[in-house]
Design an enzyme around this catalytic site. Structure first.
Site, PDB file in Angstrom:
ATOM      1  CG  HIS A   1      21.054 -19.633  16.747  1.00 28.34           C
ATOM      2  ND1 HIS A   1      22.197 -20.410  16.816  1.00 28.34           N
ATOM      3  CD2 HIS A   1      21.152 -18.941  15.582  1.00 28.34           C
ATOM      4  CE1 HIS A   1      22.929 -20.188  15.743  1.00 28.34           C
ATOM      5  NE2 HIS A   1      22.317 -19.307  14.975  1.00 28.34           N
TER       6      HIS A   1
ATOM      7  CE  LYS B   1      18.501 -40.748  -2.003  1.00 28.75           C
ATOM      8  NZ  LYS B   1      19.637 -41.657  -1.768  1.00 28.75           N
TER       9      LYS B   1
ATOM     10  NE  ARG C   1      20.913 -22.549  11.345  1.00 28.30           N
ATOM     11  CZ  ARG C   1      21.303 -21.287  11.192  1.00 28.30           C
ATOM     12  NH1 ARG C   1      21.116 -20.697  10.031  1.00 28.30           N
ATOM     13  NH2 ARG C   1      21.874 -20.629  12.176  1.00 28.30           N
TER      14      ARG C   1
ATOM     15  NE  ARG D   1      25.796 -14.397   9.907  1.00 20.56           N
ATOM     16  CZ  ARG D   1      25.808 -13.913   8.682  1.00 20.56           C
ATOM     17  NH1 ARG D   1      26.830 -13.251   8.245  1.00 20.56           N
ATOM     18  NH2 ARG D   1      24.781 -14.072   7.881  1.00 20.56           N
ATOM     19  CB  THR D   2      25.461 -20.852  12.074  1.00 25.53           C
ATOM     20  OG1 THR D   2      24.822 -19.657  12.508  1.00 25.53           O
ATOM     21  CG2 THR D   2      25.501 -21.834  13.217  1.00 25.53           C
TER      22      THR D   2
HETATM   23  C1  NCD Z   1      20.437 -16.082  12.892  1.00 25.52           C
HETATM   24  C2  NCD Z   1      19.595 -17.329  12.768  1.00 25.52           C
HETATM   25  O1  NCD Z   1      19.867 -18.179  11.924  1.00 25.52           O
HETATM   26  O2  NCD Z   1      18.683 -17.447  13.579  1.00 25.52           O
HETATM   27  N1  NCD Z   1      21.556 -16.109  12.062  1.00 25.52           N
HETATM   28  C3  NCD Z   1      22.707 -16.598  12.587  1.00 25.52           C
HETATM   29  O3  NCD Z   1      22.847 -17.775  12.779  1.00 25.52           O
HETATM   30  N2  NCD Z   1      23.638 -15.716  12.947  1.00 25.52           N
HETATM   31  C4  NCD Z   1      19.687 -14.829  12.753  1.00 25.52           C
HETATM   32  C5  NCD Z   1      18.826 -14.649  11.554  1.00 25.52           C
HETATM   33  O4  NCD Z   1      18.784 -15.501  10.664  1.00 25.52           O
HETATM   34  O5  NCD Z   1      18.176 -13.613  11.513  1.00 25.52           O
END
Ligand code: NCD
Length: 306
Positions: A129, A80, A101, A51-52
Site C-alpha cells: 500500500h 461482466k 485498488r 480514506r484512500t
Molecule cells: C488500510 C488498507 O486499506 O490497507 N486502510 C487505508 O488505506 N488507510 C488499512 C486497513 O484497511 O486496515
C-alpha cells in the site's frame, strides 16, 4: 512514464523531494489550486475504501483537476468478466492518471504494464500500500523533523496488513531504524520480511505483549485485524480484540511517543486515547492528502517551484 507500485519505486532522494513538495503544498495550498486544471484522475477501486479513495479525489480536486471512477467492482465491468488489462486500456482514453485498488496481489502491476497513463497502486490484497507508506513517512518526517534513528513498534495484524509490509520496506532505507513487531503468534510478520531484515542486519524483535516494550518506543503503529483476509470467522473473532490500546497502557509510553494508525480503526485503539496529544492518526490522514497531491504532480510531470 512512471507508475507507483511500491514505495521503493522512488529513491530516498526522490522521496525527500516529494515530501518537500508535500510540505510546501501544506503551507501554500492556494498556490497549487489550478496546477492540474483540465486533468482527470480515475479512481478504480475493486475493494472497499473510505480514506484512500476520497483522499485521492480530494487531492486532485484541490489541484484544480477533476475525478471519475468507480468504488466497487460490482458496479464496474469486472462484474461482466472484463480483465484489469482491458479496463485500464479503456480508462487510459478517459483520464490522465489512475489510482487502483484491487483484492488481488499484483493486479495494479498488470494494469500498469498495459496502461498509457500513470497507475498508482492504492492497495493490492495483502501485498503493498505505497501511498499509505508515503503518508506514514511524511507524517513522521513532518512531526519529528527527520526519518532516522528511532524505534518503531508495529502492532496487530502483521501477517495480512499491507500497510505494515510497505512501511517496513520503506523504512529500512533510513539509518538507525529498529523494529519491534508486536502480534499474536498467528499474525506474525511473514518470513520473507524477517529474512530480508536478517540479511540486511536491521535490528528487530518479535514480542506478544504490548505493555513490556511500550516504554522503549518512539512510534507505535497500530493496525486492525484484517477480517477480509481470514479464511474463517472463528479465527478472526478470537484474534480481533487481542490488542486494545487504552489510557492505562499509554501511561507506560514515552511523553513524546507518537501513535500512528492507517485507519480504519475497529477496537484496537480505545476512543479515550484520541485526546492524548501523542495520538497522531487523524493528522496522518491530513498528511495523506498533501502527499497524494505531491504524488499526482510528480507522476504527471507537472513542475512547480517550491
Ligand atoms: C488500510 C488498507 O486499506 O490497507 N486502510 C487505508 O488505506 N488507510 C488499512 C486497513 O484497511 O486496515
Amino acid at each position: 512514464m512512471r507508475h507507483l507500485m511500491s514505495p521503493l519505486d522512488f529513491t530516498v532522494e526522490e522521496l525527500d523531494n516529494l515530501f518537500d513538495l508535500a510540505n510546501d503544498i501544506e503551507n501554500n495550498m492556494s498556490k497549487y489550486a489550478h496546477v492540474c486544471d483540465g486533468k482527470k484522475l480515475a479512481t478504480c477501486f475493486y475493494e472497499p475504501s473510505t480514506r484512500t479513495r476520497l483522499s485521492f479525489e480530494s487531492a486532485m480536486l484541490s489541484l484544480g483537476g477533476s475525478v471519475i471512477g468507480f468504488s466497487d467492482a460490482g458496479s464496474s465491468s469486472a462484474s461482466k468478466g472484463e480483465s484489469v488489462s482491458d479496463t485500464i486500456r479503456v480508462i487510459s482514453c478517459f483520464a490522465d492518471i489512475c489510482a487502483m485498488r484491487h483484492p488481488k496481489e499484483g493486479a495494479p502491476m498488470v494494469a500498469a504494464s498495459k496502461s498509457s497513463i500513470p497507475v498508482i497502486n492504492a492497495g493490492d490484497g495483502g501485498h503493498q500500500h505505497p501511498t499509505q507508506t508515503l503518508t506514514d513517512l511524511l507524517t513522521i518526517r513532518s512531526l519529528k523533523g527527520n526519518l532516522r534513528d528511532f524505534t518503531i513498534g508495529l502492532c496487530g495484524d502483521l501477517k495480512f496488513g499491507r500497510t505494515v509490509h510497505s512501511l517496513i520496506h520503506a523504512l529500512i532505507r533510513y539509518p538507525g531504524i529498529r523494529f519491534i513487531f508486536i502480534s499474536p503468534e498467528e499474525l506474525k510478520v511473514p518470513d520473507y520480511i524477517t529474512d530480508m531484515l536478517k540479511e540486511k542486519h536491521i535490528p528487530y524483535e518479535e514480542v506478544i505483549r504490548l505493555e513490556e516494550i511500550m516504554p522503549r518506543l518512539d512510534f507505535l503503529y497500530m493496525t486492525r485485524v484484517q477480517r477480509e483476509r481470514f479464511f474463517n470467522e472463528e479465527d478472526y473473532v478470537r484474534l480481533k480484540d487481542f490488542y486494545i490500546l487504552n489510557k492505562e497502557k499509554m501511561k507506560l509510553a514515552k511523553q513524546d511517543m507518537l501513535i500512528l494508525h492507517p485507519l480504519p480503526r475497529v477496537n484496537e485503539i480505545s476512543v479515550e486515547v484520541d485526546d492524548d496529544p501523542r495520538a497522531a492518526y487523524f493528522k496522518q490522514v491530513q498528511y495523506g492528502v498533501y502527499v497524494r497531491m505531491a504524488l499526482i504532480l510528480t507522476l504527471l510531470g507537472i513542475k512547480t517551484k517550491i
